[in-house]
Enzyme design. Structure first.
Site, PDB file in Angstrom:
ATOM      1  N   HIS A 260      15.781  -4.617 -19.022  1.00  0.00           N
ATOM      2  CA  HIS A 260      16.176  -4.650 -17.586  1.00  0.00           C
ATOM      3  C   HIS A 260      17.785  -4.494 -17.650  1.00  0.00           C
ATOM      4  O   HIS A 260      18.311  -3.698 -16.830  1.00  0.00           O
ATOM      5  CB  HIS A 260      15.799  -5.864 -16.793  1.00  0.00           C
ATOM      6  CG  HIS A 260      16.787  -7.009 -17.413  1.00  0.00           C
ATOM      7  ND1 HIS A 260      15.897  -8.297 -18.516  1.00  0.00           N
ATOM      8  CD2 HIS A 260      17.892  -7.986 -17.222  1.00  0.00           C
ATOM      9  CE1 HIS A 260      16.818  -9.172 -18.448  1.00  0.00           C
ATOM     10  NE2 HIS A 260      17.826  -9.017 -17.919  1.00  0.00           N
TER      11      HIS A 260
ATOM     12  N   CYS B 185      -3.593  -1.832   7.385  1.00  0.00           N
ATOM     13  CA  CYS B 185      -4.580  -2.732   7.865  1.00  0.00           C
ATOM     14  C   CYS B 185      -5.045  -2.541   9.057  1.00  0.00           C
ATOM     15  O   CYS B 185      -6.045  -3.306   9.392  1.00  0.00           O
ATOM     16  CB  CYS B 185      -3.630  -3.968   7.747  1.00  0.00           C
ATOM     17  SG  CYS B 185      -2.286  -4.062   8.927  1.00  0.00           S
TER      18      CYS B 185
ATOM     19  N   VAL C  61       0.833  -1.215   0.091  1.00  0.00           N
ATOM     20  CA  VAL C  61       0.137   0.123  -0.048  1.00  0.00           C
ATOM     21  C   VAL C  61       0.832   1.347  -0.097  1.00  0.00           C
ATOM     22  O   VAL C  61       0.429   2.173  -0.317  1.00  0.00           O
ATOM     23  CB  VAL C  61      -0.921   0.009   1.231  1.00  0.00           C
ATOM     24  CG1 VAL C  61      -0.127   0.396   2.464  1.00  0.00           C
ATOM     25  CG2 VAL C  61      -2.010   1.031   1.167  1.00  0.00           C
TER      26      VAL C  61
ATOM     27  N   SER D 177       1.621  -6.023  -9.110  1.00  0.00           N
ATOM     28  CA  SER D 177       0.730  -5.824  -7.977  1.00  0.00           C
ATOM     29  C   SER D 177       0.901  -4.263  -7.396  1.00  0.00           C
ATOM     30  O   SER D 177       0.031  -3.687  -6.839  1.00  0.00           O
ATOM     31  CB  SER D 177       1.330  -6.740  -6.687  1.00  0.00           C
ATOM     32  OG  SER D 177       1.400  -8.006  -6.851  1.00  0.00           O
TER      33      SER D 177
END
Length: 236
Positions: free
Chosen positions: A100, A207, A25, A53
């Site tokens: 990369h 959380c 987050v 993600s």
């Protein structure tokens, strides 16, 4: 996205900052970091890597979570990369640049902000299954491979961010020991390490848990990058 090579930017007179975010987050602080660096330092060039993600936290949900596509509107941000950019269609051909590797050659500093528990674990165990991990795996840890194109060995900053229980898990300490104490040691003939861990802080986490594991304040991360590159904000 047009083909990118480090050589195209070798003599542009800019500080090349590669910012990367993995699945935490704390990714929502990445735009703040990029904006602070880009707006205060005109001689900075920023490229951003987002894991799949991490990109989920930047989908235009709110003002502090702008859409990935808008990140290049931030002054100094020249490109944003996702995993799909590594092997863009119609596919690699002999002699074509490999992203990369080119990003490794280009960067004067790489900051993984945030570095999730998953990315930390994979990095410490040599995995290279996404663009970010491939850059980390291909990093010039000795400073000898890219010696002809860089004045000094580039630094990797990593700002871990995870739930308190994950941060305090014994395997996390092993991963940090690998990076900080084993891999991060100075190579023969070199004075400085090539990995800097920006330790997390204690606060109420997203959380709801309260404890350590939160990413270092983004302002302090900016200061660490500025200090390493010798960038200073003009007063007045």
């Amino acid at each position: 996205m047009a083909s990118f090579t480090a050589e195209q930017h070798r003599n542009d007179g800019k500080h090349h900052i590669l910012l990367a975010a993995s699945g935490s987050v704390a990714t929502i602080k990445l735009p703040n970091i990029a904006a602070a660096l880009g707006r205060h330092h005109p001689k900075v060039s920023i490229r951003i890597i987002l894991t799949e993600s991490a990109a989920q936290f930047l989908r235009g949900q709110s003002a502090e979570q702008p859409a990935v596509e808008t990140l290049t509107d931030i002054p100094g941000v020249d490109a944003v990369y996702r995993d799909r950019d590594e092997w863009a269609e119609p596919g690699w051909t002999r002699g074509a640049p490999i992203l990369h590797i080119e990003l490794r050659k280009w960067a004067h500093v790489l900051a993984v902000v945030p570095c999730s528990a998953d990315t930390l674990a994979k990095w410490a165990n040599g995995f290279a299954d996404n663009l970010l991990l491939s850059v980390l795996r291909a990093w010039d840890t000795t400073g000898l491979v890219d010696a002809g194109i860089k004045e000094r060995r580039p630094m990797v900053f990593a700002a871990p961010a995870m739930n308190t229980a994950m941060w305090r898990h014994p395997v996390t300490a092993l991963h940090l020991q690998t990076l900080r104490d084993e891999w991060g040691r100075s190579a023969p003939g070199k004075k400085n390490p090539w990995i800097t861990i920006l330790d997390p802080i204690s606060k109420e986490l997203a959380c709801g848990d309260v404890g350590d594991g939160a990413m270092m304040d983004w302002r302090d991360i900016v200061k660490a990058i500025e200090s390493y590159l010798g960038l200073y904000v003009q007063e007045g």
